[in-house]
Enzyme design. Sequence first.
Site, short mmCIF file in Angstrom:
data_model
loop_
_atom_site.label_atom_id
_atom_site.label_comp_id
_atom_site.label_asym_id
_atom_site.label_seq_id
_atom_site.Cartn_x
_atom_site.Cartn_y
_atom_site.Cartn_z
N GLU A 1 -6.23 -3.68 5.70
CA GLU A 1 -5.78 -2.42 4.94
C GLU A 1 -5.86 -1.17 5.88
O GLU A 1 -6.74 -0.60 5.51
CB GLU A 1 -6.17 -2.28 3.61
CG GLU A 1 -5.50 -1.22 2.80
CD GLU A 1 -6.06 -1.05 1.36
OE1 GLU A 1 -7.12 -1.70 0.92
OE2 GLU A 1 -5.49 -0.23 0.57
N LYS B 1 -2.25 -5.20 4.49
CA LYS B 1 -1.76 -4.43 3.22
C LYS B 1 -1.75 -3.08 3.75
O LYS B 1 -2.58 -2.08 3.87
CB LYS B 1 -3.13 -4.68 2.47
CG LYS B 1 -3.07 -3.82 1.30
CD LYS B 1 -4.34 -4.05 0.21
CE LYS B 1 -4.11 -2.97 -1.06
NZ LYS B 1 -5.04 -3.48 -2.07
P1 13P Z 1 -3.51 1.31 -5.32
O1 13P Z 1 -2.54 0.06 -5.28
O2 13P Z 1 -4.28 1.81 -6.60
O3 13P Z 1 -3.49 2.09 -4.30
O4 13P Z 1 -4.98 0.58 -4.71
C1 13P Z 1 -4.87 -0.74 -3.98
C2 13P Z 1 -6.14 -0.92 -3.24
O5 13P Z 1 -6.67 -1.84 -3.24
C3 13P Z 1 -6.56 0.25 -2.28
O6 13P Z 1 -7.54 -0.07 -1.35
#
Ligand code: 13P
Length: 339
Positions: A177, A219
């Site tokens: 991510e 992500k």
């Molecule tokens: P949000 O969808 O609230 O941005 O959170 C996703 C997430 O896991 C951030 O690390």
Amino acid sequence: MSDRDLKAIAEKIVADGRGVLAADESTGTIKKRFDQIGVDNTEENRRDYREMLFRAAGHGKYTGGVILFDETLRQSAADGTPLVELLRAEDVVPGIKVDQGAKPLAGAPEETVTEGLDGLRERFAEYRGLGADFAKWRAVIKIGADIPSDYCIDANAHALARYAALSQEAGIVPIVEPEVLMDGDHDLARCQEVTEDTLDAVFNALYRQRVELEGILLKPNMVISGQDASSRAGVQDVAAATLATLKRCVPSAVPGIVFLSGGQSEEEATEHLDAMNRMGPLPWKLSFSYGRALQQSALKAWSGKTENVAAGQRAYLHRARMNWAAARGEWAAEMEKAA
Ligand code: 13P
């Protein structure tokens, strides 16, 4: 590199429009959410809230995986059933957030690097024993007048790849991510430029550190106007810019891309995902890994009261179903009203 079929686990999480519920809020972050509904941030309340979500009947049709915080992975429901077992009963894959947060990056004012690599091999071994089949590590990239620096992007890409390699070694699918924040008044083009630089660095680092791209999920943020931009790009522009960026940067070996919501409203996050899936065919599954955009209505409906559990579950199931439809390019605004 792994004793398990990581590709099969990754594919299962995003099969048939399924996506991920990010319920891995740290104790500090869930406090902010509970403050909004006037609920005390106790271990029992955190358990009750998550138990409510995980017991929502039939959510496994829409949710392929749930990311948990360390505490939740070890918790049991009120009747003593481990929370992980509640997920397995719905055929939902349990995951674990393993990073330890974004900390100031030395020599780079305003920028951060995500920590948590020390001892990670041992933690992965424990997490696998506790039932986690996938993991998450979030890097944070901020847009400003003179940032992000290449230094910040490279440091975060390197750490993401170190994490992903250790995760695969442990037989756990890494969700990678790199989040370019929506904070700021930048326009769509600036978000696109920074997202491309970031994804380019991340995939270079993953490749050099021998991560099998078939066994990860990416992500990313969507390519979107800054929260405070004077004019915001519309749905079709966001969808087109995001897809252009992903096609340039993400190899087709990656089985799935699951977006974070990053501060978008519930409906916005759904509409953007749906628009992109209508622009297919695409080389990867395109789905969701939302935190706020899956939980906002459910949190409010529940508000910490036992008598509201059914209402909270209805709200969660509705959002999960809307995003499942969007991941299949089958969402329509009328479906929101029907609920
Ligand atoms: P949000 O969808 O609230 O941005 O959170 C996703 C997430 O896991 C951030 O690390």
